[in-house]
Enzyme design. Structure first.
Site, PDB file in Angstrom:
ATOM      1  N   LYS A  22      32.201-128.518  41.246  1.00 11.87           N
ATOM      2  CA  LYS A  22      32.066-127.272  42.033  1.00 11.87           C
ATOM      3  C   LYS A  22      31.690-126.107  41.117  1.00 11.87           C
ATOM      4  O   LYS A  22      30.738-125.382  41.379  1.00 11.87           O
ATOM      5  CB  LYS A  22      33.376-126.953  42.727  1.00 11.87           C
ATOM      6  CG  LYS A  22      33.515-125.494  43.166  1.00 11.87           C
ATOM      7  CD  LYS A  22      34.790-125.179  43.884  1.00 11.87           C
ATOM      8  CE  LYS A  22      35.810-124.423  43.123  1.00 11.87           C
ATOM      9  NZ  LYS A  22      35.607-123.029  42.810  1.00 11.87           N
ATOM     10  N   ASN A  23      32.444-125.925  40.007  1.00 10.65           N
ATOM     11  CA  ASN A  23      32.244-124.711  39.206  1.00 10.65           C
ATOM     12  C   ASN A  23      30.988-124.751  38.356  1.00 10.65           C
ATOM     13  O   ASN A  23      30.575-123.717  37.828  1.00 10.65           O
ATOM     14  CB  ASN A  23      33.495-124.440  38.364  1.00 10.65           C
ATOM     15  CG  ASN A  23      34.662-124.018  39.259  1.00 10.65           C
ATOM     16  OD1 ASN A  23      34.457-123.626  40.409  1.00 10.65           O
ATOM     17  ND2 ASN A  23      35.864-124.135  38.751  1.00 10.65           N
ATOM     18  N   CYS A 117      39.647-117.369  45.253  1.00  8.75           N
ATOM     19  CA  CYS A 117      41.090-117.608  45.403  1.00  8.75           C
ATOM     20  C   CYS A 117      41.903-116.374  45.007  1.00  8.75           C
ATOM     21  O   CYS A 117      41.613-115.718  44.008  1.00  8.75           O
ATOM     22  CB  CYS A 117      41.502-118.784  44.524  1.00  8.75           C
ATOM     23  SG  CYS A 117      40.868-120.348  45.120  1.00  8.75           S
ATOM     24  N   ARG A 122      41.565-110.463  38.996  1.00  5.83           N
ATOM     25  CA  ARG A 122      40.216-111.018  38.787  1.00  5.83           C
ATOM     26  C   ARG A 122      39.123-109.934  38.735  1.00  5.83           C
ATOM     27  O   ARG A 122      38.187-109.932  39.523  1.00  5.83           O
ATOM     28  CB  ARG A 122      39.899-112.064  39.841  1.00  5.83           C
ATOM     29  CG  ARG A 122      40.939-113.175  39.910  1.00  5.83           C
ATOM     30  CD  ARG A 122      40.572-114.256  40.883  1.00  5.83           C
ATOM     31  NE  ARG A 122      39.620-115.201  40.254  1.00  5.83           N
ATOM     32  CZ  ARG A 122      39.163-116.276  40.887  1.00  5.83           C
ATOM     33  NH1 ARG A 122      39.510-116.501  42.133  1.00  5.83           N
ATOM     34  NH2 ARG A 122      38.334-117.113  40.278  1.00  5.83           N
ATOM     35  N   ILE A 124      35.834-107.745  37.105  1.00  3.82           N
ATOM     36  CA  ILE A 124      34.590-108.216  36.464  1.00  3.82           C
ATOM     37  C   ILE A 124      34.146-107.223  35.389  1.00  3.82           C
ATOM     38  O   ILE A 124      32.957-107.112  35.074  1.00  3.82           O
ATOM     39  CB  ILE A 124      33.461-108.436  37.508  1.00  3.82           C
ATOM     40  CG1 ILE A 124      33.122-107.146  38.259  1.00  3.82           C
ATOM     41  CG2 ILE A 124      33.794-109.557  38.457  1.00  3.82           C
ATOM     42  CD1 ILE A 124      31.798-107.253  39.032  1.00  3.82           C
ATOM     43  N   ASP A 307      43.230-124.680  36.596  1.00  2.00           N
ATOM     44  CA  ASP A 307      42.899-125.248  37.916  1.00  2.00           C
ATOM     45  C   ASP A 307      43.637-126.553  38.192  1.00  2.00           C
ATOM     46  O   ASP A 307      43.540-127.090  39.295  1.00  2.00           O
ATOM     47  CB  ASP A 307      41.390-125.474  38.046  1.00  2.00           C
ATOM     48  CG  ASP A 307      40.638-124.171  38.048  1.00  2.00           C
ATOM     49  OD1 ASP A 307      39.405-124.194  37.873  1.00  2.00           O
ATOM     50  OD2 ASP A 307      41.277-123.122  38.206  1.00  2.00           O
ATOM     51  N   ARG A 399      36.771-125.711  50.415  1.00  2.00           N
ATOM     52  CA  ARG A 399      35.849-124.930  49.577  1.00  2.00           C
ATOM     53  C   ARG A 399      35.492-125.713  48.321  1.00  2.00           C
ATOM     54  O   ARG A 399      34.426-125.508  47.746  1.00  2.00           O
ATOM     55  CB  ARG A 399      36.505-123.604  49.155  1.00  2.00           C
ATOM     56  CG  ARG A 399      36.596-122.562  50.241  1.00  2.00           C
ATOM     57  CD  ARG A 399      37.150-121.272  49.682  1.00  2.00           C
ATOM     58  NE  ARG A 399      36.536-120.947  48.405  1.00  2.00           N
ATOM     59  CZ  ARG A 399      37.196-120.378  47.399  1.00  2.00           C
ATOM     60  NH1 ARG A 399      38.463-120.073  47.512  1.00  2.00           N
ATOM     61  NH2 ARG A 399      36.565-120.102  46.267  1.00  2.00           N
TER      62      ARG A 399
HETATM   63  C1  EPZ Z   1      36.478-119.413  36.993  1.00  2.00           C
HETATM   64  O1  EPZ Z   1      36.990-118.223  37.561  1.00  2.00           O
HETATM   65  C2  EPZ Z   1      36.679-120.496  38.045  1.00  2.00           C
HETATM   66  N1  EPZ Z   1      35.935-120.171  39.254  1.00  2.00           N
HETATM   67  C3  EPZ Z   1      38.153-120.642  38.376  1.00  2.00           C
HETATM   68  O2  EPZ Z   1      38.270-121.770  39.240  1.00  2.00           O
HETATM   69  C4  EPZ Z   1      38.925-120.951  37.092  1.00  2.00           C
HETATM   70  O3  EPZ Z   1      40.313-120.947  37.391  1.00  2.00           O
HETATM   71  C5  EPZ Z   1      38.643-119.880  36.030  1.00  2.00           C
HETATM   72  O4  EPZ Z   1      37.211-119.777  35.816  1.00  2.00           O
HETATM   73  C6  EPZ Z   1      39.294-120.219  34.687  1.00  2.00           C
HETATM   74  O5  EPZ Z   1      38.856-121.465  34.264  1.00  2.00           O
HETATM   75  C7  EPZ Z   1      34.615-120.444  39.281  1.00  2.00           C
HETATM   76  O6  EPZ Z   1      34.067-120.967  38.330  1.00  2.00           O
HETATM   77  C8  EPZ Z   1      33.892-120.106  40.554  1.00  2.00           C
HETATM   78  P1  EPZ Z   1      37.719-116.106  34.257  1.00  2.00           P
HETATM   79  P2  EPZ Z   1      36.700-116.801  36.827  1.00  2.00           P
HETATM   80  O7  EPZ Z   1      36.691-115.049  34.294  1.00  2.00           O
HETATM   81  O8  EPZ Z   1      35.357-116.833  36.237  1.00  2.00           O
HETATM   82  C9  EPZ Z   1      40.311-112.194  33.461  1.00  2.00           C
HETATM   83  C10 EPZ Z   1      39.036-122.998  41.056  1.00  2.00           C
HETATM   84  O9  EPZ Z   1      40.171-123.321  41.446  1.00  2.00           O
HETATM   85  N2  EPZ Z   1      39.031-111.470  33.528  1.00  2.00           N
HETATM   86  O10 EPZ Z   1      37.657-117.146  33.206  1.00  2.00           O
HETATM   87  O11 EPZ Z   1      37.042-115.724  37.781  1.00  2.00           O
HETATM   88  C11 EPZ Z   1      40.695-112.806  34.798  1.00  2.00           C
HETATM   89  O12 EPZ Z   1      41.365-111.862  35.609  1.00  2.00           O
HETATM   90  C12 EPZ Z   1      38.787-121.582  40.574  1.00  2.00           C
HETATM   91  O13 EPZ Z   1      38.038-123.768  41.016  1.00  2.00           O
HETATM   92  C13 EPZ Z   1      39.010-110.111  33.232  1.00  2.00           C
HETATM   93  O14 EPZ Z   1      40.048-109.508  32.928  1.00  2.00           O
HETATM   94  O15 EPZ Z   1      37.795-116.844  35.665  1.00  2.00           O
HETATM   95  C14 EPZ Z   1      41.591-113.944  34.375  1.00  2.00           C
HETATM   96  O16 EPZ Z   1      42.901-113.445  34.121  1.00  2.00           O
HETATM   97  C15 EPZ Z   1      40.026-120.718  40.651  1.00  2.00           C
HETATM   98  N3  EPZ Z   1      37.822-109.444  33.288  1.00  2.00           N
HETATM   99  C16 EPZ Z   1      40.985-114.408  33.054  1.00  2.00           C
HETATM  100  O17 EPZ Z   1      40.167-113.311  32.590  1.00  2.00           O
HETATM  101  C17 EPZ Z   1      36.643-110.081  33.607  1.00  2.00           C
HETATM  102  O18 EPZ Z   1      35.584-109.414  33.622  1.00  2.00           O
HETATM  103  C18 EPZ Z   1      40.082-115.637  33.183  1.00  2.00           C
HETATM  104  O19 EPZ Z   1      39.165-115.383  34.227  1.00  2.00           O
HETATM  105  C19 EPZ Z   1      36.677-111.466  33.901  1.00  2.00           C
HETATM  106  C20 EPZ Z   1      37.883-112.138  33.849  1.00  2.00           C
END
Ligand code: EPZ
Length: 430
Positions: A22-23, A117, A122, A124, A307, A399
């Site tokens: 998926k990811n 989720c 979360r 950006i 995850d 999803r």
């Molecule tokens: C991706 O989410 C995945 N989703 C998530 O999978 C997965 O849990 C996550 O990566 C970690 O592996 C998709 O790929 C669609 P991050 P993402 O940016 O990109 C913080 C599932 O179950 N952060 O690595 O949102 C954030 O808040 C889903 O398949 C910032 O602070 O995760 C988090 O605490 C759930 N600022 C940490 O970093 C930012 O600009 C990691 O988030 C970006 C992130």
């Protein structure tokens, strides 16, 4: 409303083929915008997050044909808009990748803030930091991120924290920037490597994906390509844990054992047998009657994946002794624990730490899925519990898991998806 109805107590036995990741798929689909031509992508899971990404693409003018159940052709030469529809974008996290792809090709993008989720704030901010470092101007108003640049110029990007989405958006935005971009503190998940391989097959020049330093030499143009998405290591891990929890014996096909190492290590530690034949793409998981608990701390890859945290916590709730589960990635990823407690689990949560005291058995109950992996955890709990478990809000599960109940029935599980008209449906029918 649809629910899963599970009668527990049956061990999973047989073979299951794992679907595409998926990811990886939700990043590769927007990445096809950079081709400005036709891509054929295979092993694409049929899940709602993928359907949303394809729908966004087609509303922007891409032409999409489904060649086979999991094989799609995408022609992005005719994309005539760099705006993503609001409601579609806010239903998934992956919609944020359209920012990097549209900025990378058209030097402008207008994408609503993503959804996904509900497991933490979360933000950006790291994505935006990257776009601005490349020379873009980014504004957010009324829930929409507008980014534009006269030119994107290669630069040095250092992520303040490891971010999968931030790394993906950086790769998408800088493929056609002028000059060299170096991303430091990059995420190393298998789907980052898969995206980089796909981009390189379209003519990008990316080195180092899978390490924490990725170098991208900007190219002047890219082209269509044929590509196959990697297997989903989280779906595979979910089936590994479900097999262990039910004391079953399952051959998982279409997996990459290397991607599953963090999960395999922990399962073997509690007493699960995991057999991997050399250089083939399958593995056998053999459960036992009882396991001893262990401690888990989620980390970016190659640490234990966040995850897989809900699924593993469910298994630990039936292990001897006390286990500690620390969620270091997201602030609120233990909401499902309340639902497990309805099923006789003995788990207490204090902020990012769950203390899991093993119980002899879980008891079936009506429960609600609050997010994708929480839903998977409740399915595992229902498969093991004594009696019947009804799971509501299964749209979260659909999803990210392709035909989950069909695959589980193929392994001997007593699980059905049933439709229950709710008040809204009844009013509509009257
Ligand atoms: C991706 O989410 C995945 N989703 C998530 O999978 C997965 O849990 C996550 O990566 C970690 O592996 C998709 O790929 C669609 P991050 P993402 O940016 O990109 C913080 C599932 O179950 N952060 O690595 O949102 C954030 O808040 C889903 O398949 C910032 O602070 O995760 C988090 O605490 C759930 N600022 C940490 O970093 C930012 O600009 C990691 O988030 C970006 C992130």
């Amino acid at each position: 409303m649809e629910k899963f109805i599970i009668n527990g107590g049956k061990p999973l036995v047989g073979e299951v083929r794992i679907s595409g990741a998926k990811n990886a798929a939700v990043a590769i689909i927007p990445a096809s915008i950079l081709a400005g031509g036709t891509c054929i992508i295979d092993n694409v899971p049929m899940i709602s997050d993928v359907e949303v990404a394809l729908e966004i693409l087609s509303t922007m003018g891409a032409v999409i044909h489904r060649l086979e159940k999991n094989k799609i052709e995408i022609d992005t030469s005719g994309i005539n808009d760099s705006k993503v529809p609001y409601e579609l974008a806010r239903s998934t996290r992956g919609s944020s990748y359209f920012l990097g792809a549209l900025l990378g090709r058209f030097k402008k993008a207008s994408v609503p803030l993503p959804g996904g989720c509900d497991i933490g704030s979360r933000p950006i901010d790291q994505h935006i930091k990257c776009f601005e470092a490349l020379g873009a101007t980014v504004n957010i108003s009324q829930g929409i991120v507008d980014a534009q640049a006269d030119r994107l110029i290669g630069t040095q990007i250092y992520f303040d924290k490891v971010t999968v989405g931030g790394t993906i958006n950086a790769l998408l935005a800088c493929c056609q920037a002028d000059g060299l971009t170096i991303i430091e503190n990059a995420a190393k998940e298998p789907h980052i490597v898969d995206l980089a391989n796909f981009l390189n097959s379209m003519g990008a020049d990316i080195m180092g994906a899978g390490t924490d330093v990725i170098k991208i030499k900007g190219v002047h143009s890219m082209h269509g390509a044929e590509y196959s998405v990697i297997p989903d290591q989280i779906e595979a891990g979910t089936f590994m844990v479900a097999t262990a929890a039910t004391g079953g014996n399952v051959l998982l096909k279409n997996v990459i054992p290397k991607h599953l190492e963090p999960i395999t290590v922990k399962l073997r530690k509690i007493g699960v047998t995991v057999e991997i034949e050399d250089d083939v793409d399958n593995m056998r998981v053999i459960g036992a009657k009882r396991y001893h608990g262990t401690d888990i701390k989620t980390e970016p890859h190659p640490g234990f994946p966040t995850d897989m945290q809900p699924q593993m916590t469910t298994l630990l709730s039936m292990c001897e002794g006390t286990s500690m589960v620390t969620e270091s990635i997201f602030e609120t990823r233990f909401k499902y624990v309340e639902e497990l407690r309805r099923m006789n689990a003995d788990i207490t949560v204090d902020s990012r730490v769950a203390v899991v005291k093993g119980v002899d058995k879980l008891m079936g109950a009506p429960v609600k899925a609050c997010d994708l992996r929480a839903g998977a955890a409740l399915i595992i709990a229902g498969l093991c519990a004594e009696g019947t478990t009804e799971i509501e809000d299964i749209h979260h599960i659909e999803r990210g898991y392709e035909e989950m109940e069909v695959k589980l029935r193929g392994l001997g599980a007593d699980i059905v998806k049933r439709y229950f008209p709710d008040d809204k449906d009844m009013r509509k029918a009257l």
